[in-house]
Scaffold this motif. Structure first.
Motif: not given
Ligand code: GTP
Ligand code: MG
Ligand code: ZN
Ligand code: ZN
Length: 1601
Positions: A130-138, A257-263, A292-295
């Motif tokens: 669970d904690s690995l996949h914590s969606g809370d990480v920003i 935290c670079g791997d958590s999804s960008r919201r 320049a780098n487009l996300r």
């Protein structure tokens, strides 16, 4: 587990409940103006902002003030606990340019789930999963995006700037995922300036320094199409990092935290720059390039992609899978070259599709980059780099970001500069700066007031204090002339019309908040742009030349050019200050003055917005004092009242990164540049947040950035040594903490700078301020620096000690031996080692994380030290006062002696007031005690004595030891009070810490004086009482004898059994009386010869003065002394001086002064004698001892009057002669009054009356009661009141302002003189000071007590207390039921024995033939006492205060006089009385000195009165001669060598002595006449001083508000 889940849910529920915004989700403003169709719904953006708790900042944008304020989290190392901490955590670190800022993560998630806490030790993989996949990480990108969306333009600029310093990418296009609208971050990047060296400047070692948004650079963009397995950002980072050092420019998947999804950050386009340093081996690209780098996927962000295609030189499209249709690429109208980057390793990779697309786009092979299986990362990167290099070298497509705005507009992209405020502000700023061609010319034309005129004014202002060029001219006239010249310069300033530029500038900064800020920013940037080219070249040159100090002339020239070419907003503000100051010399009603009244307020508002205020103008080396103070007082009005501030300053060598240090520490924006940059000193406000206000006990922190101090060689060039010294003294004096910035590599330079700083600290210590200091050693790379540098620190301390000694010698304060004498400093905690700023080689180097961390540690420490400050911070007004007095003192040459500060004066005054209260309390208690003791002595051996002691000696010993206990108690109490006083934090007590010793020794000496006075009084009382016992015994026997005879007579008469008439009875009585008296033996009391005793003491007193004195003494008998008034003869002195040619010695003056002194001593002694006479008591030897003591003390205090032994002897003989004669009479009167025969005869009629009463058996009760009351009680009650009233009256007067301290007294007297404005009054004050003061004091008492019935209240109180004691005594005696009136009365008397002195004679006579009945007697007695009280009060009411004062034992006028006359010293030059507080003070000082002419000084030749004032003279080159110099000329400056006990401070301001100038100007003729001289030449400006100004100067001098 169940429980845990539910509880954590509870918490989150609760949190969200609390934080639900009360208003519905509103639309946004500014650059995101489109309507928000998603309102009401939970959108991505909304939910993220809520997670970060930033939602309200979406509308209410974050401002710099909020971001920079000092709060709990800025100074603690608490890790982020929840998501809402993250943005602040990031900001905090970013503002300190910490490269780890983006590594933000909450710690609570994992740690709060600690298994141990729930007792669950089982392996719980579910939970782990669970904690690995914590969606809370920003994702950090989301945080950055959110912050940019929630910040105003200025915070954005600041963030972008700091991010670029960290070499982070910065947002170019900011998306808003709710509105799908993006914004070009042009404004945000405007402040970024970069410096680099492209290939073509390699040879010339030149460089380019430019604002990055206007630099036309090729931009290379990187985008992603669809899914891509190759990390674009990581690739870019590798691409941009040089081979030795990898740096994360862009946030990527593998970062924290670079791997958590960008919201919300998809669509974000970031940019960074690669800038060459000119070293072929190091540069990746030889030319500058933007990257320049487009996300996100371009499929979703077409607008952004179009933008990039239209602005970039090349676009690199990363993909895994290419759709052969790919309209996205093919339909575009590209300006950029397209490069396709694919990952060949992927299985889904389709070569066909690639081919199709490439053909459609017309791409060549070189436009396609594939990462093949065999290719490793490094090779791939190399390949990319090469491709890019090619593009960069060949492209024509170069564009600044400013130019991209148009393209953005075409594409419907907002530009952050579009808002109206920004545009108007830009227009206003451009309008001003467009006019600037040549800076120097422009300054002369548009900013004329600060140029030559202000510099000349500065010179005059300083000369007014320093008086260096006075030459042979008269100082006061010279000063008056300077004043006139100054006025002329101000007139010249006023004659300039306000220039166009200033009109526009003032108008623009009067615009409302945000526009004003934009305007100032635009101004700053425009001006920077204008001068950058010239300045940065010059600065570089300056730096280079400075390394080799041989090129002195060149350096000087460059410095001049630097100053000429620099033009910043500070120049405009400086001009504003001058316009304002000049206008103040216009009449108050002048419209052009009134128009400018609002300027300080404007500036104060700006300060609150975080703009710096120029304190010291570095070019003119001066402070526009009025301007700065008025701005600060406006500031004081704007903030909450009494807001407190703490001040942090930095000092150090030029270009050692002082400004950089402050900017890093507090996130502020002081000007930074290599080469000479900061000029003068700037102050800036930082708000302290509520949560730490209490801890720090202040509301704002003031940060002062200063100009770098120069090495002596450089300083020599332009005489800036003085400037550096002034600056250092000034800022050290202002600060609570001074950071001393040291670049370790250059130790000689450092030493010279430290010398300046040590001087500054020494000066501060001398004026009572103790700033703390921290040494910062920069560019120290090693982590273990602190330990390694132990030796260096020791060396530093040793050097500091040497410097302190040298400085102390120069400042003539040699008691300071080591640095730690001057200030608290510990080598272990006062040193900080900070590594170099850059991690690597600029321009591509990010800020060193170690630098930021070290600065952060320092910051925390500084705040901690400030929090620990034992004294409270200044408020703004106090700060202003310090500033004013510091600067005024700095303008003098002799800082230490010139410093006068109203805060110090205030603190001193408070201390004096307090001390006086304690002192009086002590004295009053002792008076009461002595009164009581004397009563006990007087009643000793009579019926009224309780004590079992039979021997007076024993009683005396007992009393003395009691007195000693009492004295010790009070002494301890005062010392305790004093200690406690200095322990408080309020009231700036630390400023007067230096006086503590003085006051405590004063307390001790007070005790000694009280002790000797108490002992004397006790001894005298005991001796006198002792002398009476024999007499009393005789009288008692006589009375007894007579009583017996009377009784016998009564028996006889009764025995006759015939009715006897009164006449017959009288006859019988007379017969019996005469017979008895004849039979009694009356040995006549023999009077002692007082003269003999006095002679004895006088001889003893003079025996210490040598044989000549004794010889002189023997020449004249005391009996022949004091018969005629004392007249000082000059013979002795003349004889002494005969051989020396002493024309300087004015015999007449000397005679006058000596006679004057003698008269005053005689007066004082006469008064003493008179008071003793009034008491009608016996003579006692202590009296003459006290007189001799008085004379000696006064002679001691007047050592400046040269006296010889002849004088002393004859004076003492005179006084002793007079005294002995008086005392002799007093003694004889006393003996006569107490002669038994006389006493007996006095009571004859009473005996007769009693005889008749007893004979007739009349009831005596009422009569006896009346008799006892009127003969015994009433006198003793009156006596009691008279003893007690003195202290009451004194106490009451001492609570009045006028008498609360010596200075207030002096002020009141002078004010009174001014209000009368009468020559005779002034003359009496000056010529007979003591007399004047005495009369004045007397009058004050009379005035105070003639109104109202304050005295009657006191009297009533004492009468009532006596009555109640009497009644108590009666009641107590009643209970004894002896039945005998005699014992009854004895009981009563005994009860009262401690309080009232009952006359023995009266009592003895009362006791005889008493047949009254006790009960009846007691009844009547109570009645009589009641009547007596009434009668006494009636009597007191009819008495005037003058009559009352006569009867008092403790004379209020004397008490007050002693209090206000203080040490009695006078200024050796002008005779102004000493104002120092404690009795035993170290140095004497007077608050207000006078023109010497008022003290009879006149010029030898012209006989004109001298107008010079000592407080000016001590600053000049003038010289004096007098007794003390043995007739030699001596410089006034070194007057302390002659008068070591005196401190003559320079005037607080130039107007301070207006009071006496006014008096002399007005009564010049009168004084001349009175002094037998010619009128003085009064300087012009003196004549214009008005009475009001004179009064104002008085207030200023005595620091009265
Ligand atoms: N290499 C290096 N450069 C630094 C360091 N600290 C500051 N600088 C740079 O040195 C230059 C001067 O810094 P400032 O902060 O303006 O120096 P200053 O002491 O305020 O200069 P003045 O006000 O002119 O006396 C700037 O360009 C800084 O970036 C450092 O530790 N190492
Ligand atoms: Mg600086
Ligand atoms: Zn004086
Ligand atoms: Zn004194």
């Amino acid at each position: 587990m169940q429980m845990r889940t539910s509880s954590s849910k509870d918490i989150s529920d609760k949190e969200s409940a609390e934080d639900t915004p009360s208003t519905p989700w509103p639309g946004s403003k500014g650059d995101c103006q489109q309507t928000d169709d998603s309102s009401g719904k939970e959108t991505q953006l909304k939910s993220l902002l809520e997670d970060l708790r930033l939602e309200h900042h979406y509308t209410e944008k974050l401002s710099l003030g909020t971001v920079l304020q000092i709060e709990e989290r800025t100074i603690t190392d608490e890790p982020a606990k929840c998501n809402s901490d993250l943005p602040w955590y990031f900001l905090k670190k970013l503002m300190m340019v910490n490269v780890t800022a983006r590594n933000v993560k909450c710690t609570s998630e994992c740690e709060s789930n600690c298994d141990a806490a729930s007792g669950n030790t089982e392996l719980d993989l579910d939970d782990l999963f669970d904690s690995l996949h914590s969606g809370d990480v920003i994702n950090p990108l989301d945080i950055i995006t959110a912050l940019f969306l929630c910040s105003d333009g200025f915070v954005r600029q600041e963030m972008a700037l700091k991010m670029s310093m960290c070499q982070f990418s910065v947002p170019l296009l900011l998306p808003n995922c709710d509105t799908k609208q993006c914004t070009l971050m042009l404004w945000a990047m405007r402040d970024i300036v970069k410096k680099y060296r492209p290939q073509k400047l390699l040879e010339s070692k030149g460089f380019i320094e430019d604002r990055i948004v206007v630099s036309e650079l090729p931009m290379i963009s990187f985008v992603r199409l669809g899914e891509c397995s190759l990390s674009k950002s990581e690739t870019l980072n590798k691409l941009l990092s040089n081979s030795q050092q990898y740096h994360d420019t862009f946030i990527h998947h593998n970062m924290e935290c670079g791997d958590s999804s960008r919201r919300i950050s998809n669509g974000l386009t970031e940019v960074t720059w690669y800038l060459p340093c000119g070293n072929k081996n190091m540069d990746i690209f030889s030319e500058p390039v933007a990257v320049a780098n487009l996300r996100g996927d371009i499929a979703s962000f077409e607008t952004q992609f179009s933008f990039l295609s239209l602005t970039s030189a090349a676009v690199f499209v990363f993909f895994d899978n290419l759709d052969s249709e790919c309209k996205l690429l093919t339909n575009q109208h590209h300006k950029a070259q397209i490069f396709l980057v694919g990952n060949h390793q992927r299985q889904s990779f389709s070569l066909d599709a690639l081919k199709t697309v490439a053909t459609k786009l017309g791409l060549t092979k070189s436009n396609i980059l594939l990462k093949a299986k065999h290719m490793n990362d490094a090779d791939f990167i190399k390949h990319l780099q090469k491709t890019i290099s090619n593009v960069v070298e060949n492209t024509k497509m170069k564009m600044g970001i400013e130019q991209m705005a148009d393209i953005a507009h075409e594409l419907g992209i907002f530009v952050d500069e579009d808002c109206a405020e920004c545009q108007t502000a830009k227009k206003n700023a451009d309008a001003i700066t467009a006019e600037i061609q040549d800076t120097l010319e422009y300054k002369e034309a548009q900013l004329p007031l600060q140029g030559q005129i202000w510099k000349e004014l500065t010179v005059l202002e300083k000369e007014e204090f320093r008086l260096r060029k006075v030459g042979s001219e008269n100082i006061e006239k010279y000063k008056s002339d300077l004043k006139i010249q100054k006025r002329k310069l101000r007139e010249k300033q006023n004659s300039c019309d306000m220039s166009n530029a200033m009109t526009c500038f003032i108008k623009a900064i009067s615009s409302p908040g945000i526009e004003r800020s934009y305007f100032l920013k635009w101004m700053r940037m425009n001006l920077d742009n204008l001068s950058r080219e010239k300045l940065s070249g010059l600065r570089e040159l300056y730096k280079k030349k400075c390394e080799n100090s041989e090129n002195k002339e060149e350096i000087k020239e460059i410095d001049r050019q630097l100053s000429n070419s620099s033009l910043g907003t500070e120049h405009f503000f400086r001009e504003m200050g001058q316009i304002y100051e000049a206008s103040l010399s216009l009449p108050e009603t002048d419209p052009s003055r009134q128009q400018l009244q609002h300027l300080p307020k404007l500036c104060a508002e700006l300060m609150l917005d975080g703009f710096p205020l120029e304190l010291v103008d570095g070019d003119a080396s001066n402070i526009p004092l009025r301007w700065v103070s008025d701005v600060l007082s406006q500031l004081n009005i704007l903030v909450s009242p009494k807001s407190k501030i703490l001040v942090v300053t930095v000092l150090g060598v030029q270009s050692t990164g002082k400004s950089t240090l402050l900017n890093t520490m507090f996130g502020v924006q002081f000007a930074v540049s290599s080469g000479r940059c900061t000029r003068g000193a700037f102050m800036l406000l930082i708000r302290i947040n509520e949560d730490v206000k209490k801890e720090l006990n202040c509301d704002f922190m003031v940060i002062i950035d200063t100009e770098g101090l120069k090495s002596p060689e450089l300083a020599q060039l332009d005489n800036s040594h003085e400037h550096d010294n002034e600056l250092a003294t000034f800022v050290v004096g202002l600060s609570d903490i001074t950071i001393i910035n040291i670049a370790m590599e250059n130790s000689t330079e450092m030493k010279d700078i430290l010398q300046i700083v040590v001087h500054a600290f020494l000066r501060m210590k001398e004026v009572g301020k103790k700033p703390k200091c921290q040494f910062v050693h920069q560019n120290v790379s090693d982590v273990s620096a602190h330990d390694k540098n132990l030796r260096d620190r020791k060396l530093l301390l040793q050097q500091l000690n040497e410097m302190t000694q040298a400085a102390a010698k120069m400042e003539k304060k040699e008691e300071n031996k080591s640095f730690t004498d001057v200030m608290e400093y510990s080598p272990d905690t006062g040193n900080w080692y900070i590594p170099g700023l850059w991690n690597g080689n600029p321009p591509m180097a990010p800020v060193n994380a170690g630098y930021s961390e070290a600065v952060y540690e320092l910051k925390k420490n500084i705040i901690q030290i400030l929090g620990r400050c034992e004294s409270s911070a200044n408020n703004i007004m106090e700060f202003t006062e310090w500033m004013e007095s510091l600067w005024n003192a700095v303008k003098h040459e002799n800082f230490i002696f010139s410093f006068r500060n109203s805060l110090v004066a205030d603190a001193y005054m408070r201390l004096c007031t307090e001390f006086n209260k304690w002192e009086w309390e002590f004295k009053k208690e002792m008076y009461t005690w002595v009164t009581n003791a004397e009563t006990r002595i007087s009643n000793f051996g009579t019926v009224a004595v309780k004590s079992e002691l039979s021997d007076m000696k024993e009683l005396l010993t007992l009393l003395k030891s009691e007195a000693c206990t009492e004295l010790t108690k009070w002494e301890t109490k005062i010392l305790g009070n004093l200690k406690q006083y200095f322990e408080q934090t309020e009231g700036h007590v630390y400023l007067v810490e230096g006086y503590k010793e003085e006051f405590s020794s004063s307390a001790k000496s007070l005790r000694r004086e009280m002790e000797s006075s108490v002992y004397n009084q006790l001894t005298a009382a005991a001796d006198i009482r002792q002398g009476m016992t024999e007499l009393d015994r005789i009288k008692e026997n006589h009375t007894k004898e007579l009583e017996g005879r009377v009784r016998q007579l009564i028996e006889e008469c009764r025995g006759k059994k015939v009715q006897m008439t009164d006449k017959e009875l009288d006859k019988e009585f007379d017969k019996m009386w005469n017979k008895t008296v004849k039979e009694l033996s009356f040995s006549k009391q023999k009077a002692t010869n007082v003269f003999t005793n006095v002679s004895l003491y006088l001889r003893e007193n003079l025996s210490r003065k040598g044989s000549h004195a004794c010889e002189l003494l023997s020449q004249k008998r005391l009996q022949h002394c004091g018969l005629i008034p004392f007249k000082y003869t000059v013979e002795g002195i003349c004889n002494q001086l005969k051989h020396k040619a002493c024309q300087w010695f004015n015999i007449n003056d000397h005679v006058m002064v000596s006679q004057n002194m003698a008269d005053r001593i005689i007066d004082a002694c006469t008064q003493f004698v008179t008071e003793k006479m009034e008491r009608k008591n016996n003579y006692h030897d202590t009296y003459i001892q006290e007189i001799l003591h008085m004379i000696d003390e006064r002679l001691q205090n007047n050592q400046n009057v040269k006296i010889d032994i002849e004088f002393e002897v004859s004076l003492k003989q005179h006084i002793c002669g007079v005294a002995a004669r008086q005392f002799q009479k007093m003694h004889e009167d006393f003996i006569h009054a107490n002669d038994p025969y006389e006493c007996l005869n006095r009571n004859k009629e009473k005996f007769r009356a009693d005889f008749k009463d007893v004979f007739h058996e009349r009831d005596q009760c009422q009569k006896k009661a009346e008799e006892f009351t009127s003969r015994c009680l009433r006198p003793s009650v009156e006596d009691f009141v008279n003893r007690s009233l003195g202290p009451d009256i004194t106490g009451e007067m001492l609570t009045r302002f006028k008498f609360s301290t010596r200075m207030f007294f002096q002020y009141s007297v002078l004010l009174d003189l001014l209000s009368k404005d009468d020559f005779e009054n002034y003359k009496s004050y000056i010529c007979s000071y003591e007399d004047h003061v005495k009369k004045w004091t007397h009058k004050q008492i009379e005035e105070h007590f003639s109104k109202g019935d304050r005295v009657c209240e006191f009297e009533d109180r004492h009468v009532l207390s006596s009555i109640s004691s009497i009644n108590d005594a009666i009641n107590k005696a009643k209970t004894k039921k002896s039945g005998n009136v005699k014992t009854f009365v004895e009981d009563v008397c005994q009860e009262l024995g401690d309080k009232l002195v009952i006359s023995q004679d009266a009592l003895g006579a009362f006791m005889i033939l008493n047949n009254a009945d006790q009960e009846q007697f007691a009844y009547w007695l109570t009645e009589c006492v009641k009547d007596m009280a009434q009668a006494l009060r009636e009597k007191f009411k009819t008495e005037t205060i003058q009559m009352k004062l006569k009867n008092l034992h403790v004379k209020p006028q004397n008490e007050l006089f002693t209090q206000v006359i203080g040490c009695g010293q006078q200024c050796p030059f002008c005779k102004a009385p000493c104002d120092a507080g404690a009795d035993k003070h170290g140095e004497h000082f007077a608050k207000l000195h006078r023109p010497e002419g008022l003290g009879r000084f006149k010029w030898d030749g012209t006989k004109k009165l001298v107008i010079d004032i000592c407080s000016s003279l001590v600053n000049s080159e003038a010289r004096f001669r007098c007794n003390g110099t043995k007739g030699e000329w001596h410089p006034y400056k070194n007057y302390t060598e002659i008068f070591p006990d005196w401190i003559i401070q320079s005037d607080v301001s130039l107007e301070a002595s207006d009071y006496w100038k006014y008096v002399l100007a007005k009564f010049n003729k009168e004084f001349a006449k009175a002094y037998n001289a010619e009128p003085a030449d009064i300087p012009k400006t003196w004549k214009t001083i008005t009475r009001k100004q004179a009064e104002a100067s008085l207030k200023e001098s005595f620091n009265i508000k």
